[in-house]
Design an enzyme around this catalytic site. Structure first.
Site, short mmCIF file in Angstrom:
data_model
loop_
_atom_site.label_atom_id
_atom_site.label_comp_id
_atom_site.label_asym_id
_atom_site.label_seq_id
_atom_site.Cartn_x
_atom_site.Cartn_y
_atom_site.Cartn_z
CB SER A 216 -29.20 52.94 37.22
OG SER A 216 -29.12 53.48 38.52
N GLY A 266 -19.84 51.80 33.14
CA GLY A 266 -20.08 52.46 31.86
C GLY A 266 -21.26 51.90 31.08
CB ALA A 267 -23.71 49.19 31.69
N GLY A 268 -24.46 52.19 31.74
CA GLY A 268 -25.48 53.22 31.63
C GLY A 268 -25.07 54.32 30.66
CG ASP A 269 -21.51 56.28 31.56
OD1 ASP A 269 -22.42 56.76 32.26
OD2 ASP A 269 -20.38 55.99 32.01
CG ASN A 293 -31.78 47.67 26.11
OD1 ASN A 293 -31.52 48.45 27.02
ND2 ASN A 293 -32.97 47.14 25.94
#
Ligand SMILES: Nc1ncnc2c1ncn2[C@@H]1O[C@H](COP(=O)(O)OP(=O)(O)OP(=O)(O)O)[C@@H](O)[C@H]1O
Ligand SMILES: O[C@H]1[C@H](O)[C@@H](O)[C@H](O)[C@@H](O)[C@H]1O
Length: 378
Positions: A216, A266-269, A293
């Site tokens: 991130s 959890g966006a990155g996961d 994305n």
């Protein structure tokens, strides 16, 4: 649930060579996801506003199941999850752990308290302050299956992917994708999550054998992008601004998709799993990041592990099938990758943007969403 094995690091390189040949009948694009499920407690203004299943393994499984190409039309996406929980694990019947059960340990399930502040609503403030309240056992090399995989995802959240475990993943998998959070998190006496420089960890020497490292924007300074990009492709995600890829000799910005953010967890996961699915579909890294994305945006639109609307998934699948007719070969299955934006990049973005309009439909359809309220509205 199966019981966890005892620590055992006796696997030798020679032994792994025996695994190089895929056995007849094994799926050729099988993946290995390593990292534990956890309990997430979401707190705002001193009040608990949500308790959810967490852990990168949960978010990653959710997206891989939704977005991976299927070798057969029916059945689950072919990947294995190696995860550990305690007897207190509260989500054994949730879809991800029910499909791919974790190993059971004597120690409690890893648990995080995520404290959201109003500052999180500003564009580049850290989303939340995280505190690890319990830590389950690490995942040892001996916990990994004795077979070859097309790809591996090292997605620890609490230091559970040991350096020797990552090393074994590298030996078992043709391509390994790593979330920097699995490598650089440090915890103070109170469990508060901080970071250490990747270069100062035993993981640094493994980077030349890693295909992709995702960080991130908050983690990027600890990764040292300029050094790391000479060893593997580095992807830096930047919330609503999308992401950037850095490889030896090039870089690219990949545009985001619009989302109404209710919970950034959890966006990155979800990004990393969407990206991996894009590679499995045969996209170049920069094109695959569009799918990353897309699923990052879908993740922030719901509290906890999102449920995707079947219409949205159908739209994504149709787009991929149509646009990727022009693909070369599944990059993740080889040792070389293509990084550059392809000629279909903009078309793919436009088509996925249409599909992204269906993201909010799930929020309305799923009665479990909205009960927690917005965790972090922007
Ligand atoms: N508000 C948003 N709107 C649209 N897309 C978003 C938003 N937030 C995140 N994303 C998508 O998800 C990706 C990952 O988000 P982010 O950079 O916040 O990861 P992260 O900090 O690792 O997340 P987490 O630790 O919560 O899993 C971004 O690159 C972007 O594509
Ligand atoms: O469930 C979440 C999620 O997996 C995040 O990516 C991670 O940063 C948190 O530690 C975890 O609690």
């Amino acid at each position: 649930m199966p019981l966890a094995a005892e620590p055992d690091d006796t696997h030798e390189e020679g032994e792994d060579q025996q695994l190089l040949l895929a056995k007849k009948g094994e799926p050729t694009l099988e993946g290995l996801v390593v990292g534990s499920y956890c309990h997430d407690v979401l707190i705002r203004g001193g009040r608990v506003v949500g308790e959810t299943l967490g852990g990168a393994a949960a978010f990653v499984s959710n997206v891989l199941d939704a977005a991976s190409p299927r070798e057969a039309e029916q059945g689950e996406a072919p990947f294995v999850v190696v995860s550990k929980v305690g007897r207190d694990f509260a989500y054994a019947s949730a879809p991800a752990p029910a499909r791919r059960p974790p190993l059971l340990c004597a120690s409690p399930t890893t648990s995080f308290h995520a404290q959201f502040s109003d500052a999180a609503a500003s564009a580049h403030a850290p989303d939340r302050e995280l505190r690890r309240v319990h830590a389950c056992d690490p995942i040892y090399p001996a916990d990994l299956p004795d077979r070859r995989f097309a790809y591996g995802l090292a997605v620890g959240v609490a230091g559970e992917v040991l350096p020797e475990t990552l090393e074994r993943m590298i030996r078992l998998c043709r391509a390994v994708l790593v979330d920097a959070q699995a490598l650089i998190r440090a915890f103070d006496g109170d469990g508060a999550v901080g970071h250490v420089a990747l270069e100062d960890t035993p993981y640094a020497r493994l980077l030349p054998r890693v295909a992709f490292l995702k960080a991130s924007s908050e983690e990027a300074p600890y990764v040292g992008v300029e050094t790391a990009r000479r060893r593997c492709c580095v992807i830096v995600t930047d919330g609503r601004d999308g992401c950037r890829l850095y490889w030896d000799g090039g870089e690219a910005r990949v545009a985001p998709f619009p989302a109404v953010q209710v919970d950034p967890t959890g966006a990155g996961d979800s990004f990393l799993a969407g990206f991996a699915a894009g590679l499995l579909w045969g996209l170049s890294a920069t094109d695959a990041a569009l799918l990353g994305n897309f699923f990052g945006a879908a993740a922030v639109s719901q509290v906890g592990v999102p449920t995707f609307h079947p219409k949205m998934l159908q739209a994504v699948k149709e787009i991929l099938e149509e646009k990727i007719a022009k693909r070369s070969s599944p990059c993740i299955n080889g040792t070389t990758f293509t990084f550059d934006r392809s000629s279909v990049h903009d078309e793919l973005h436009a088509a996925l943007q249409e599909a992204a309009r269906l993201i909010p439909e799930q929020q309305q359809a799923d009665p479990t969403n909205g009960n927690c309220g917005d965790i972090c509205s922007v």
